[in-house]
Design a protein around this motif. Sequence first.
Motif, mmCIF file in Angstrom:
data_model
loop_
_atom_site.group_PDB
_atom_site.id
_atom_site.type_symbol
_atom_site.label_atom_id
_atom_site.label_comp_id
_atom_site.label_asym_id
_atom_site.label_seq_id
_atom_site.Cartn_x
_atom_site.Cartn_y
_atom_site.Cartn_z
ATOM 1 N N SER A 36 -11.501 12.764 -5.072
ATOM 2 C CA SER A 36 -10.425 11.773 -5.043
ATOM 3 C C SER A 36 -10.363 11.032 -6.368
ATOM 4 O O SER A 36 -11.098 10.076 -6.583
ATOM 5 N N ILE A 37 -9.494 11.507 -7.253
ATOM 6 C CA ILE A 37 -9.330 10.840 -8.547
ATOM 7 C C ILE A 37 -8.342 9.682 -8.390
ATOM 8 O O ILE A 37 -8.416 8.677 -9.075
ATOM 9 N N THR A 38 -7.368 9.862 -7.489
ATOM 10 C CA THR A 38 -6.473 8.756 -7.144
ATOM 11 C C THR A 38 -6.614 8.540 -5.638
ATOM 12 O O THR A 38 -7.286 9.303 -4.954
ATOM 13 N N ILE A 73 -13.309 23.163 -13.208
ATOM 14 C CA ILE A 73 -11.924 22.774 -12.911
ATOM 15 C C ILE A 73 -11.935 21.686 -11.850
ATOM 16 O O ILE A 73 -12.380 21.893 -10.728
ATOM 17 N N LEU A 74 -11.453 20.531 -12.242
ATOM 18 C CA LEU A 74 -11.448 19.384 -11.327
ATOM 19 C C LEU A 74 -10.043 19.170 -10.786
ATOM 20 O O LEU A 74 -9.081 19.115 -11.553
ATOM 21 N N ARG A 75 -9.924 19.081 -9.460
ATOM 22 C CA ARG A 75 -8.608 18.819 -8.864
ATOM 23 C C ARG A 75 -8.655 17.552 -8.026
ATOM 24 O O ARG A 75 -9.684 17.236 -7.422
ATOM 25 N N ASP A 76 -7.530 16.866 -7.982
ATOM 26 C CA ASP A 76 -7.436 15.599 -7.263
ATOM 27 C C ASP A 76 -6.958 15.849 -5.837
ATOM 28 O O ASP A 76 -6.046 16.650 -5.620
ATOM 29 N N ASP A 77 -7.581 15.189 -4.870
ATOM 30 C CA ASP A 77 -7.073 15.318 -3.491
ATOM 31 C C ASP A 77 -6.252 14.095 -3.064
ATOM 32 O O ASP A 77 -5.754 14.046 -1.939
ATOM 33 N N GLN A 78 -6.094 13.128 -3.935
ATOM 34 C CA GLN A 78 -5.318 11.910 -3.658
ATOM 35 C C GLN A 78 -5.793 11.191 -2.394
ATOM 36 O O GLN A 78 -5.067 10.414 -1.799
ATOM 37 N N GLY A 79 -6.993 11.487 -1.948
ATOM 38 C CA GLY A 79 -7.499 10.868 -0.723
ATOM 39 C C GLY A 79 -6.845 11.406 0.534
ATOM 40 O O GLY A 79 -7.049 10.863 1.611
ATOM 41 N N SER A 80 -6.054 12.475 0.426
ATOM 42 C CA SER A 80 -5.371 13.041 1.592
ATOM 43 C C SER A 80 -5.878 14.448 1.881
ATOM 44 O O SER A 80 -6.000 15.255 0.966
ATOM 45 N N PRO A 81 -6.137 14.747 3.156
ATOM 46 C CA PRO A 81 -6.608 16.100 3.495
ATOM 47 C C PRO A 81 -5.601 17.176 3.111
ATOM 48 O O PRO A 81 -5.986 18.230 2.609
ATOM 49 N N ASN A 82 -4.288 16.921 3.333
ATOM 50 C CA ASN A 82 -3.335 18.002 3.084
ATOM 51 C C ASN A 82 -3.280 18.380 1.609
ATOM 52 O O ASN A 82 -3.208 19.555 1.267
ATOM 53 N N VAL A 83 -3.376 17.375 0.740
ATOM 54 C CA VAL A 83 -3.373 17.661 -0.698
ATOM 55 C C VAL A 83 -4.687 18.333 -1.110
ATOM 56 O O VAL A 83 -4.700 19.279 -1.891
ATOM 57 N N GLY A 84 -5.785 17.841 -0.539
ATOM 58 C CA GLY A 84 -7.092 18.405 -0.868
ATOM 59 C C GLY A 84 -7.208 19.862 -0.456
ATOM 60 O O GLY A 84 -7.725 20.695 -1.200
ATOM 61 N N VAL A 85 -6.707 20.184 0.744
ATOM 62 C CA VAL A 85 -6.759 21.564 1.227
ATOM 63 C C VAL A 85 -5.949 22.467 0.301
ATOM 64 O O VAL A 85 -6.386 23.563 -0.060
ATOM 65 N N ASP A 86 -4.782 21.999 -0.109
ATOM 66 C CA ASP A 86 -3.946 22.806 -0.985
ATOM 67 C C ASP A 86 -4.631 23.033 -2.333
ATOM 68 O O ASP A 86 -4.640 24.147 -2.854
ATOM 69 N N ALA A 87 -5.224 21.958 -2.873
ATOM 70 C CA ALA A 87 -5.915 22.088 -4.157
ATOM 71 C C ALA A 87 -7.063 23.085 -4.041
ATOM 72 O O ALA A 87 -7.266 23.932 -4.921
#
Lengths: 421, 314
Positions: A36-38, A73-87
């Motif tokens: 969670s970067i944001t 490679i670092l990806r942000d999940d924005q604190g949301s499961p749906n974004v994290g799963v996609d990343a």
Amino acid sequence: MKHLLASGAVGVGLLIGSSTMASAQSCEISIGSVLSITGSMAAIGSAIGDAGKLAVDHFNEAGGVNDCSVKYILRDDQGSPNVGVDAAKTLVEIEKVPVLLGAIQSGVSLPILTSVTVPAKVTQISCCSSAPSFTTLAAEGGTQGYWFRTLPTDRPQAAVLAKIAAERGYKKIAIIHVNSDYGVSLAGRFKQDIEKLGVTVTNMVAYNQEQASYRAEVNAALQGEPEALFLVAFPADGATVTREWISFGGPQKFVFSNALRADEFVESVGAEYLADAFGIDNAQVEGESVDAFNKAWEAAFGSAPNGPGLHTMYDAAAVALLAMEQAGEATGTAIRDNIRKITSGDGEVIYPGVEGFKKAKQLISEGKAIRYVGATGPLEFDQNGDVTGPYLIWGVKDGELVTLDKWDNQRVSAAIGEIDN
Amino acid sequence: MSGFAAYLVFFLIVALTYSIVTMGLNLQWGYTGLFNAGVVGFFAIGAYGTAVLVGPDRAQLIGGFGLPFPVAVIGGMVLAALAALIVGLATLRLREEYLAIATFGIAISIQLVALNFEALTGGAQGLVGLPRPLFELFGSPGAYNMFYLCFVAVIAILVYVALEVAVRSPWGRMLKAVREDETAARSLGKNPAAIRLQVFVLGCTLMGLAGGLYVGFIGYVSPLDFLPILTFQIWAMLIVGGSGNNLGAIVGAVGVWGLWTMSGLGISRLLPVAYQSQGGAIQVILIGLLIVLTLIFRPRGLIGETEAVSRHTR
């Protein structure tokens, strides 16, 4: 001829569709990280990301994995499961990472695990997800062994505390705990464990943080004449609860959670009331390997590594890289199968940092066993991917915090085994 | 399947699931003018309803009925519909912004119930180990995802066709009449209160359906899935795609979700490794910027509402 062999190897690699790297000179292995970067965890997320990168940088400086350089490679999940799963899915399918580090929150790590990493046979190692549901899922076979985490769960803590409380002869015990994920699960676990040991829990009361007084909670907990109190709290609130417990005439026998091992707590309660108290903490918060990490962090970022998840994230990345080195190939299954080989046994001890990784690569190439002792101390993964670290039992003597006892991994496992059967 | 294709299948499953939610919201806002700011609450009820009905039996939980997946999804829809009926009866007399505030609060309450009603929802830890329907029949995860994509796509198409038929029917024209001028609609002998309630319940049922499909695909549910941000994502999908147009709702769902996720992929590809920890912030700015630009240049959305005049008046 050499060229022919190399291209042949690449061809075979493509044919079997894996990202196996032959020992070609210019190659690259990607490892992915979802943090969670944001979002709600942003305050701690980017530093944790830096900790992962530090491990990768150290490894690259030591010569890379199987002579390949490692790309982080670092990806942000924005604190949301749906974004994290996609990343996570893009990392696994497009970047072809064999290992995924993350996520921070359990609610993000778990859907990634069930819908992305386990189906794709990619190893997932989390620095920070503490929910007990991972253990449940792993025990049911839902993770197929691809799940690891480098922070100790509340399972061993609860077992050790329950064992000691039962040995001290308490028959009835009350529980007061902070109303958070951490408090609820540790208190619940302790209740289960201690009831199996034949001790009655008279009452289990949750409290909300940062209030001026907890009279109502303490009063409720005093019902049923408990002989002792198990308190899961943070120092400031914990002191308020303890003082009120004593002033209401509660027995001065206490069992404390790890967060209460703080001088300010002992001072504000008064050491004379805590003669019969004991608590628990991770014993791996100090030692040479921890110092090695702390120094490396200071050299890289110019400040001390203060913050949650930094040590555990470094170790998550380090065990993944060492497992790849040990396996000689970069696939999720190979990493899964080699993580325990490089963290347990009698191999030569490896510390964090460039020198440590160089030594590890040397030993592995000679076919010798290694044992990584990380930024959090010795790591030993159980069959569910949880670490059971050593613990210390603390108490108060002459107004000072002292260590009463030490529990190594075997003793902790024995206690868990006894309770589970 | 190559990497990008496999990812695309995965992406479309989630995007089409959201397109069903967006179509539900479109029915409420686009056609009838109901400002539902609690989308995520009904999505959550459908998801938890399905999870409780389909999940394996666990000692510490009330649920775990282990029912077949379709039955569980229908159960989730029924629960979402019942919740919508109760909420609708209580709040539909409120107009626009008041309805928005009320539904927003209700969605947050639903999320808090999910967080605290541990015996039913598993609390903060969520419900784990939920079976994915027919997973055993497929040899590889790629093949399974392909199947699930077809499954979700068929349902999305069915919903689309049903809504198209409904909004072109006399009942559908009534919705627009209520939206444009409630007094006029009432003077023609229509009952706006009943229509608003019907639309609210129907739209929320679709959100519940999508919640069930989401659970079937992910195999896990936790309160973290239902933060208010999802409501705003769905609203962005509807507004960008084109409010008052079902095709617009689908295009918006796929487009906005694509922007939301693939911008991260693009940034992680383009940005030097040293700056990766800033990538998240750049992504959030980019998402906001592109949505604002779309609205400036296409204020009615990518596919706006088409003028609907009865064919008899032409």
